[in-house]
Write a protein that holds these residues in place. Sequence first.
Motif, mmCIF file in Angstrom:
data_model
loop_
_atom_site.group_PDB
_atom_site.id
_atom_site.type_symbol
_atom_site.label_atom_id
_atom_site.label_comp_id
_atom_site.label_asym_id
_atom_site.label_seq_id
_atom_site.Cartn_x
_atom_site.Cartn_y
_atom_site.Cartn_z
ATOM 1 N N ARG A 128 -0.330 0.516 5.281
ATOM 2 C CA ARG A 128 1.142 -0.293 5.575
ATOM 3 C C ARG A 128 2.161 0.863 6.051
ATOM 4 N N SER B 122 -3.779 -14.422 5.735
ATOM 5 C CA SER B 122 -4.470 -15.071 7.037
ATOM 6 C C SER B 122 -4.277 -16.512 6.684
ATOM 7 N N TYR C 202 -4.537 -8.586 18.178
ATOM 8 C CA TYR C 202 -5.851 -8.438 17.355
ATOM 9 C C TYR C 202 -6.842 -7.704 18.137
ATOM 10 N N CYS D 66 -5.281 -6.496 9.416
ATOM 11 C CA CYS D 66 -4.061 -7.630 10.023
ATOM 12 C C CYS D 66 -4.493 -9.076 9.653
ATOM 13 N N TRP E 192 -0.561 -1.137 9.924
ATOM 14 C CA TRP E 192 -1.503 -1.670 10.229
ATOM 15 C C TRP E 192 -1.844 -3.252 9.879
ATOM 16 N N GLN E 193 -1.089 -3.624 8.666
ATOM 17 C CA GLN E 193 -1.162 -4.875 8.410
ATOM 18 C C GLN E 193 -0.239 -5.860 9.082
ATOM 19 N N GLN E 194 0.409 -5.189 10.121
ATOM 20 C CA GLN E 194 1.478 -6.098 10.797
ATOM 21 C C GLN E 194 1.048 -5.702 12.431
ATOM 22 N N CYS E 195 -0.168 -5.859 12.890
ATOM 23 C CA CYS E 195 -0.407 -5.312 13.979
ATOM 24 C C CYS E 195 0.303 -6.121 15.234
ATOM 25 N N TRP E 196 0.986 -6.973 15.093
ATOM 26 C CA TRP E 196 1.773 -7.506 16.113
ATOM 27 C C TRP E 196 2.914 -6.735 16.455
ATOM 28 N N ASN F 286 -8.370 -3.173 12.238
ATOM 29 C CA ASN F 286 -8.203 -4.712 12.838
ATOM 30 C C ASN F 286 -8.531 -5.529 11.661
#
Length: 584
Positions: free
Chosen positions: A192, A308, A226, A267, A212-216, A264
């Motif tokens: 994070r 998710s 993604y 996320c 990395w947990q908000q890859c957008w 990957n």
Amino acid sequence: MFHNFNYKKPLAALLAFTVSLGMSVSVYAATPDIVKKDVLELGKKTYFRRCVWCHGVEGGGDGPSADRLFTRPRNFNQGTFKIRTTDSGHLPMEEDLIKTVTNGLPGSAMPAWGEVLKKEEIVAVVNFVKTLVQDRSFDDVEDEIVEVQDFGSNPWGTKGPYHLGIPQEAIDQGKEIFIKNKCFECHGGEGRGDGNPTMKDDWGFPIVAADWQQCWNFRGSRRNAYDPFNVVRTINTGLNGTPMPNFKDQINQEDRWKIAAFVNSLCPRKNIDPLANKPVSDFLISSEFTAGPVAKTIDDPMWTVPDSDTKITGWQDDEAYKEEWGAVNRPRKNYVAMAGQITRGKRNFDPKVDNLWVTSRWSEEENAVYYLVEYHLRFLSNDPEWKEMVGIQWPAKLQDLFGAEKPYFIYGDSKKPVHVWRADFLPVNYKPTNAPNPEGYKLDVKVTELNAHGFEDVKVRENPVVEVVDSIYKQGRVKILFRRALTTENADKLEVQIPAQKFIPISFMQWSGRDHEKDEHMAISTWFYTILKPQIPNSIYVNAVIMGCVFAGFQGWLMWMTRRTRKMYDDGVVLRDRLPDQPS
């Protein structure tokens, strides 16, 4: 034999041809300069119309808006560009810059100009930006070596938009490589970006590692958040001007893709809005009916819900929960978009939190509702003068609202007041560090209830009835569990009463104490709706079974009758119908 030859005409013709040839050559030689001049002129106009406000007159990243932005706009003067397909320290390809201008840089103030500018304007402004580089030259083919990197190809052949199906073995191996190379020192133990609070860019400005947990929000990830290639590219090339180096010499290509597999996997899969390049908000926050009391600890399986959307991922990552609680009783974790408050007072152009996750349950037995609010925040405040805060805002007089009416979304107004539940907290024994703390930090929480008739009329309520029954800050994620009775004794005193099976407006507020956010300097959401879902009676399952049995029985009887009738025809017991003109 000699002829009397007139040399004047051939010489004149030769001279005329030479002059005309020279003129032609000079015209053709000048053509690229003329074209380039026109391109640069268009680029200059575009730059001073669209870009100067952030990047500055001379491209030094010092425009009028620069001080309000985090991270700061890029300084072009040194030719240091983040998103490239070239090696670390090298200038980018022109196509790299065109993609950056076209797609923007998600997670920053750099928008996607491809939605606004024409292609020729983008190409022109890229060529103009090249002229702002002072210390280097894109035309210096001798000293400026440009080496396009070999990234390889996706070894698992996953497809967008969600790139599901990467083998767990590759993910686990990627995690081992992540630990071996100490990526957690910047990106945190769970990715994070909560590893190092002291990082600065090449110009001395504060900077943070990617979450990395908000890859957008990954730079260079627009339209394909993604895609593991985004991670591989960054590992290969590094991010010029930042503490992120390239690892192409330390990590081989196969292992780079394995790290990308691990990143990957962190996320959450959500439906991405193609315009905003962020998950689509869940505008209805359903509160799940719970038989008996609701668990008051965040780590209880009752609250263990993946980020998710299971419509995308299915149940494969949540089998344990499904076995214990079943799919029906599983609450949804809702994504709530946040934005800085910029309408008045001390405006927040740079909120550190741009989304919350909200999960809710209610219990008829307890006559109470619970809201678990979670959000990512890389670092917390230790200063009692600047506490961290998060709040839930309700209409104070829900019964007076007609139809879709709602109060003003920031503290209501004189006619439609609001009721705010706010948790003010500081972490206990907290030290920002690049050594992950898997246990997390307990929070010292105080609950404040407010009534407001607008910004100028905000009052603290005495004797709050809202509780925070559990809370924790763990590896870059805050979790606050609110609880309150559905009805109170002060129903007529600006205190929201929460009925079941009714759509109720709800919104959220958040203040980052470490960044000196307080009062109107905050992040805020628009109005959403919440509803307390009714209990699903057991009869609905019994009725479904009964109807299924009746339908199956009817189908069986129909098949039996069809076969019986055919046999009677074949045995001559019953004569088949004939048309009137058909001979007997």
